[in-house]
Design an enzyme around this catalytic site. Structure first.
Site, PDB file in Angstrom:
ATOM      1  N   ARG A  45       3.798  -7.693   5.208  1.00 58.08           N
ATOM      2  CA  ARG A  45       3.756  -7.226   3.823  1.00 58.08           C
ATOM      3  C   ARG A  45       5.038  -6.443   3.573  1.00 58.08           C
ATOM      4  O   ARG A  45       5.828  -6.209   4.469  1.00 58.08           O
ATOM      5  CB  ARG A  45       2.474  -6.435   3.500  1.00 58.08           C
ATOM      6  CG  ARG A  45       1.814  -5.677   4.584  1.00 58.08           C
ATOM      7  CD  ARG A  45       2.615  -4.539   5.149  1.00 58.08           C
ATOM      8  NE  ARG A  45       3.132  -3.673   4.109  1.00 58.08           N
ATOM      9  CZ  ARG A  45       4.144  -2.855   4.260  1.00 58.08           C
ATOM     10  NH1 ARG A  45       4.797  -2.773   5.406  1.00 58.08           N
ATOM     11  NH2 ARG A  45       4.579  -2.088   3.274  1.00 58.08           N
ATOM     12  N   GLY A  46       5.215  -6.010   2.308  1.00 59.92           N
ATOM     13  CA  GLY A  46       6.473  -5.382   1.926  1.00 59.92           C
ATOM     14  C   GLY A  46       7.349  -6.450   1.297  1.00 59.92           C
ATOM     15  O   GLY A  46       7.502  -7.546   1.863  1.00 59.92           O
ATOM     16  N   ALA A  47       7.912  -6.136   0.116  1.00 62.43           N
ATOM     17  CA  ALA A  47       8.569  -7.172  -0.688  1.00 62.43           C
ATOM     18  C   ALA A  47       9.645  -7.979   0.072  1.00 62.43           C
ATOM     19  O   ALA A  47       9.580  -9.217   0.105  1.00 62.43           O
ATOM     20  CB  ALA A  47       9.143  -6.541  -1.952  1.00 62.43           C
ATOM     21  N   ARG A  88       1.150 -13.999  -3.128  1.00 70.53           N
ATOM     22  CA  ARG A  88       1.070 -12.652  -3.705  1.00 70.53           C
ATOM     23  C   ARG A  88       1.927 -12.627  -4.977  1.00 70.53           C
ATOM     24  O   ARG A  88       3.075 -13.068  -4.945  1.00 70.53           O
ATOM     25  CB  ARG A  88       1.525 -11.594  -2.695  1.00 70.53           C
ATOM     26  CG  ARG A  88       0.635 -11.553  -1.440  1.00 70.53           C
ATOM     27  CD  ARG A  88       0.854 -10.297  -0.640  1.00 70.53           C
ATOM     28  NE  ARG A  88       0.347  -9.120  -1.318  1.00 70.53           N
ATOM     29  CZ  ARG A  88       0.621  -7.864  -0.920  1.00 70.53           C
ATOM     30  NH1 ARG A  88       1.386  -7.672   0.144  1.00 70.53           N
ATOM     31  NH2 ARG A  88       0.140  -6.827  -1.576  1.00 70.53           N
ATOM     32  N   GLN A 197      -0.777   2.085   4.356  1.00 65.22           N
ATOM     33  CA  GLN A 197       0.546   1.748   4.900  1.00 65.22           C
ATOM     34  C   GLN A 197       1.314   2.991   5.355  1.00 65.22           C
ATOM     35  O   GLN A 197       2.105   2.931   6.294  1.00 65.22           O
ATOM     36  CB  GLN A 197       1.384   1.007   3.852  1.00 65.22           C
ATOM     37  CG  GLN A 197       0.926  -0.404   3.536  1.00 65.22           C
ATOM     38  CD  GLN A 197      -0.002  -0.454   2.353  1.00 65.22           C
ATOM     39  OE1 GLN A 197      -0.737   0.487   2.073  1.00 65.22           O
ATOM     40  NE2 GLN A 197      -0.010  -1.565   1.638  1.00 65.22           N
ATOM     41  N   ASP A 238       8.701  -3.307  -5.422  1.00 67.41           N
ATOM     42  CA  ASP A 238       8.263  -4.711  -5.322  1.00 67.41           C
ATOM     43  C   ASP A 238       8.891  -5.571  -6.403  1.00 67.41           C
ATOM     44  O   ASP A 238       9.078  -6.778  -6.222  1.00 67.41           O
ATOM     45  CB  ASP A 238       6.749  -4.808  -5.376  1.00 67.41           C
ATOM     46  CG  ASP A 238       6.165  -4.267  -4.089  1.00 67.41           C
ATOM     47  OD1 ASP A 238       6.004  -3.042  -3.987  1.00 67.41           O
ATOM     48  OD2 ASP A 238       5.933  -5.064  -3.166  1.00 67.41           O
ATOM     49  N   ASN A 248       5.771  -0.635  -7.721  1.00 68.24           N
ATOM     50  CA  ASN A 248       5.687  -0.340  -6.290  1.00 68.24           C
ATOM     51  C   ASN A 248       4.221  -0.046  -5.975  1.00 68.24           C
ATOM     52  O   ASN A 248       3.359  -0.073  -6.871  1.00 68.24           O
ATOM     53  CB  ASN A 248       6.604   0.836  -5.927  1.00 68.24           C
ATOM     54  CG  ASN A 248       6.759   0.998  -4.422  1.00 68.24           C
ATOM     55  OD1 ASN A 248       7.048   0.018  -3.716  1.00 68.24           O
ATOM     56  ND2 ASN A 248       6.561   2.191  -3.900  1.00 68.24           N
ATOM     57  N   LYS A 249       3.964   0.219  -4.720  1.00 62.13           N
ATOM     58  CA  LYS A 249       2.581   0.435  -4.254  1.00 62.13           C
ATOM     59  C   LYS A 249       1.794   1.391  -5.156  1.00 62.13           C
ATOM     60  O   LYS A 249       2.327   2.411  -5.588  1.00 62.13           O
ATOM     61  CB  LYS A 249       2.654   0.972  -2.816  1.00 62.13           C
ATOM     62  CG  LYS A 249       1.349   1.272  -2.134  1.00 62.13           C
ATOM     63  CD  LYS A 249       0.342   0.136  -2.198  1.00 62.13           C
ATOM     64  CE  LYS A 249       0.876  -1.169  -1.680  1.00 62.13           C
ATOM     65  NZ  LYS A 249      -0.003  -2.319  -2.060  1.00 62.13           N
TER      66      LYS A 249
HETATM   67  O1  MRU Z   1       1.078  -4.347  -0.553  1.00 62.65           O
HETATM   68  P1  MRU Z   1       2.336  -4.151   0.243  1.00 62.65           P
HETATM   69  O2  MRU Z   1       2.128  -3.405   1.514  1.00 62.65           O
HETATM   70  O3  MRU Z   1       3.083  -5.446   0.423  1.00 62.65           O
HETATM   71  O4  MRU Z   1       3.217  -3.233  -0.698  1.00 62.65           O
HETATM   72  C1  MRU Z   1       4.463  -2.804  -0.232  1.00 62.65           C
HETATM   73  C2  MRU Z   1       5.132  -1.864  -1.110  1.00 62.65           C
HETATM   74  O5  MRU Z   1       4.677  -1.542  -2.194  1.00 62.65           O
HETATM   75  C3  MRU Z   1       6.475  -1.369  -0.657  1.00 62.65           C
HETATM   76  O6  MRU Z   1       6.671  -0.048  -1.042  1.00 62.65           O
HETATM   77  C4  MRU Z   1       7.545  -2.266  -1.311  1.00 62.65           C
HETATM   78  O7  MRU Z   1       7.277  -3.607  -1.068  1.00 62.65           O
HETATM   79  C5  MRU Z   1       8.874  -1.960  -0.825  1.00 62.65           C
HETATM   80  S1  MRU Z   1       9.100  -2.586   0.780  1.00 62.65           S
HETATM   81  C6  MRU Z   1      10.673  -2.395   1.310  1.00 62.65           C
END
Ligand code: MRU
Length: 353
Positions: A45-47, A88, A197, A238, A248-249
């Site tokens: 996960r993470g963009a 996603r 996370q 994201d 973002n999250k």
């Molecule tokens: O749902 P996730 O864990 O994929 O969400 C991740 C985030 O929101 C991160 O902060 C974002 O992707 C930046 S990652 C470098």
């Protein structure tokens, strides 16, 4: 170096982030649909990491195509790209990576050689991986100077090595950039309900890297800021609209409002691949709604009463006026973002990428 994802001769090797920090388990994914499932289920996960995984998944699927002509390969590739796009919805890096793989195919297909085109697709996925590592280092170089020596930085979610191709990360790349410039930095990590996370991943990777980290629950951020314990906030992204509004999250918006109330700089760190210039504002960013079990349960243990209503948006949008600066791999954008972001984007395109 933390290896989030790796291309191997046997398949795509991924650290299963659902099991951290208790277990450091690596999965070997041997088909594109296993990769798509891993993105959906948040093994990775993470963009930026999602973008790299999608590119590698597409390359893997294409290289396993049994089509004998380039036209057959194209049919398979387009189908795989569509499937990856359904995993996603919020992180734009996923769609950016899919488009780049499609465009690579379009350029390569005139070779009219199936094996050669497959090799080109694999090389492109590996290039995306390498470029992400370099982008994070550049974010650290541009962002490190914004963080004062002896600062305590609050971050939300995980925007570190685990959320990218590995190594530095984006928000944590800024922290690592400051640390590598000789500054003493401490981090406060929000736990980041419901997927945790911050508690599970950010704390794990910072501890591994000997960066002092203190975990708080999300509802402690206001108190901690009011007590004068936070010098800066740095988060990842994201999807960033062309006016700087940033998805973002979930919970990031709340942190940004608190930071403004307490006069604490609020920085967003992301590679330009997270910028979606096709969107005028954050209103247009699709917000993923995830399984309610993530809210009602901790792993398999149910905490909520049976049958209660649950809302589980995975992201929120922080409006541009709450963001002090956006730190990218190509430089730091400051308000007004409607001017600075298109300028950064145009300069990067003019320089050839
Ligand atoms: O749902 P996730 O864990 O994929 O969400 C991740 C985030 O929101 C991160 O902060 C974002 O992707 C930046 S990652 C470098």
């Amino acid at each position: 170096m933390i290896k989030t994802i790796e291309w191997t001769k046997d398949g795509i090797r991924m650290l299963d982030q659902r099991l951290l920090p208790g277990q450091e388990t690596y999965l070997m994914l041997r088909s594109y649909d296993e990769v798509a499932e891993a993105i959906k289920k948040m093994v990775i996960r993470g963009a930026p990491a999602i973008g790299v995984a999608a590119a590698m998944g597409i390359a893997l699927g294409a290289s396993q195509s049994v089509g004998t002509s380039v036209a057959d390969l194209e049919d398979d590739l387009l189908y795989i790209c569509d499937e990856m796009g359904k995993t996603r919805p919020t992180a734009v890096n996923l769609f950016w990576a899919i488009e780049r793989m499609r465009a690579t195919f379009q350029r390569a297909k005139s070779k009219n050689d199936v094996e050669e085109v497959k090799k080109i697709l694999v090389a492109e996925a590996l290039a995306i991986f390498e470029e992400d590592l370099a982008a994070n280092r550049a974010i650290g170089k541009h962002g490190g100077p914004l963080i004062p020596d002896n600062a305590t930085v609050l971050t939300h979610c995980n925007a570190g090595a685990l959320a990218t191709a590995g190594d530095y990360g984006t928000a944590l790349g800024v922290i690592r950039g400051a640390r590598d410039a000789g500054k003493k930095i401490a981090v406060i990590a929000d736990e980041t309900r419901p997927f945790l996370q911050g508690l599970r991943l950010t704390a794990w990777e910072l501890a591994k890297d000997d960066i002092p980290v203190t975990v708080i629950t999300d509802n402690m951020a206001g108190h901690v800021m009011k007590s004068g314990k936070v010098d800066a906030v740095v988060v990842g992204a994201d999807r960033i609209a062309s006016n700087g509004d940033t998805a973002n999250k979930i919970g990031t918006y709340m942190v940004a409002v608190l930071a403004r109330e307490h006069n604490i700089p609020f920085y967003v760190a992301a590679p330009l691949t997270t910028l979606d210039m096709s969107l005028q504002s954050g209103e247009e960013i699709p917000i993923e709604e995830r399984d309610e079990k993530e809210v009602t349960h901790i792993r398999d243990y149910q905490l909520a009463p049976d049958g209660v209503g649950v809302h589980n948006p995975a992201f929120d949008v922080t409006p541009n006026h709450l963001i002090t600066a956006i730190i990218t791999d190509k430089g730091v954008a400051r308000p007004p973002y409607t001017e600075s972001l298109p300028k950064l984007f145009a300069e990067t395109n003019a320089a050839g990428g």
